[in-house]
Design a protein around this motif. Structure first.
Motif, short mmCIF file in Angstrom:
data_model
loop_
_atom_site.label_atom_id
_atom_site.label_comp_id
_atom_site.label_asym_id
_atom_site.label_seq_id
_atom_site.Cartn_x
_atom_site.Cartn_y
_atom_site.Cartn_z
N ARG A 165 4.55 2.57 -5.20
CA ARG A 165 3.95 3.50 -6.11
C ARG A 165 4.21 2.80 -7.42
N SER A 185 13.02 -0.35 -6.83
CA SER A 185 11.94 -0.72 -7.25
C SER A 185 11.74 -2.19 -7.86
N ASP A 204 0.77 -1.18 0.09
CA ASP A 204 0.12 -0.15 -0.13
C ASP A 204 0.80 1.29 -0.20
N ASP A 205 1.98 1.28 0.37
CA ASP A 205 3.05 2.35 0.37
C ASP A 205 3.81 2.42 -0.80
N MET A 251 4.88 3.19 -11.20
CA MET A 251 5.39 4.44 -12.41
C MET A 251 5.75 3.47 -13.63
#
Length: 187
Positions: free
Chosen positions: A12, A41, A9-10, A14
């Motif tokens: 992101r 990532s 949930d934290d 991209m």
């Protein structure tokens, strides 16, 4: 904040710089001017194709799921990407994924050359006592993990990331499969 526990949930999503896919950014740090110092990532490689160019960036790629693929560095060699074996290369190099054996997921660590550096290690089981780097990050890949710093204890489930900043010693009290990224900030 010296310690953070982060989960999906934290993170992101991209787009890749070259537009051919998506990466899930788990953690990053920028300098005071907003320029990236380092980033961690995860990305899926499902077919052969060009990697995004990152001039001035050093990369460490580690396969964390799937059968793997080759990386062709166009004049700088070719390497087979295998499970949990970090591959270090320059973001300046023209890089192509080839011989993709099936859907694979990699963890990608990027550092601004001359400003930060990173090392990736894999831990199985317990008992390791470590001297933390400027930033030490631990991604739980399988099982449960318990990390301690002095009297504090941190529990990780698969897919969670612990981010430690300048905490001193870290002990791995329990770990199924844990990937560690140590980032050192330079000058």
């Amino acid at each position: 904040m010296p310690v953070q526990i982060l989960g999906p949930d934290d993170f992101r999503a991209m787009p890749w710089r070259n537009g051919r896919g998506t990466t899930i950014e788990m953690a990053h740090e920028d300098d005071a001017g907003g320029v990236m110092l380092w980033r961690i990532s995860a990305a899926d490689v499902v077919e052969a194709g060009q990697f995004s160019a990152f001039p001035g960036v050093d990369r460490v790629l580690t396969l964390i799921e799937g059968p793997g693929f080759d990386l062709d560095f166009s004049g700088h060699g070719r390497v087979r990407v295998e499970m949990l074996k970090p591959v270090v290369f320059s973001g300046d190099w023209t890089t192509q994924a080839e011989a993709v054996l099936g859907p694979s997921r990699d963890l990608n660590v990027m550092t601004a050359r001359g400003r930060a550096s990173a090392v990736v290690n894999i831990h199985r089981g317990a008992g390791a006592a470590l001297q933390a780097a400027d930033r030490s990050l631990f991604l739980c890949l399988d099982g449960q993990a318990v990390l301690t710093t002095g009297a504090e204890e941190y529990h990780l489930a698969p897919g969670q990331l612990a981010r430690f900043a300048e905490v001193g010693d870290i002990a791995i009290r329990e770990a199924g499969m844990l990937l560690q990224v140590d980032v050192r900030l330079l000058g």
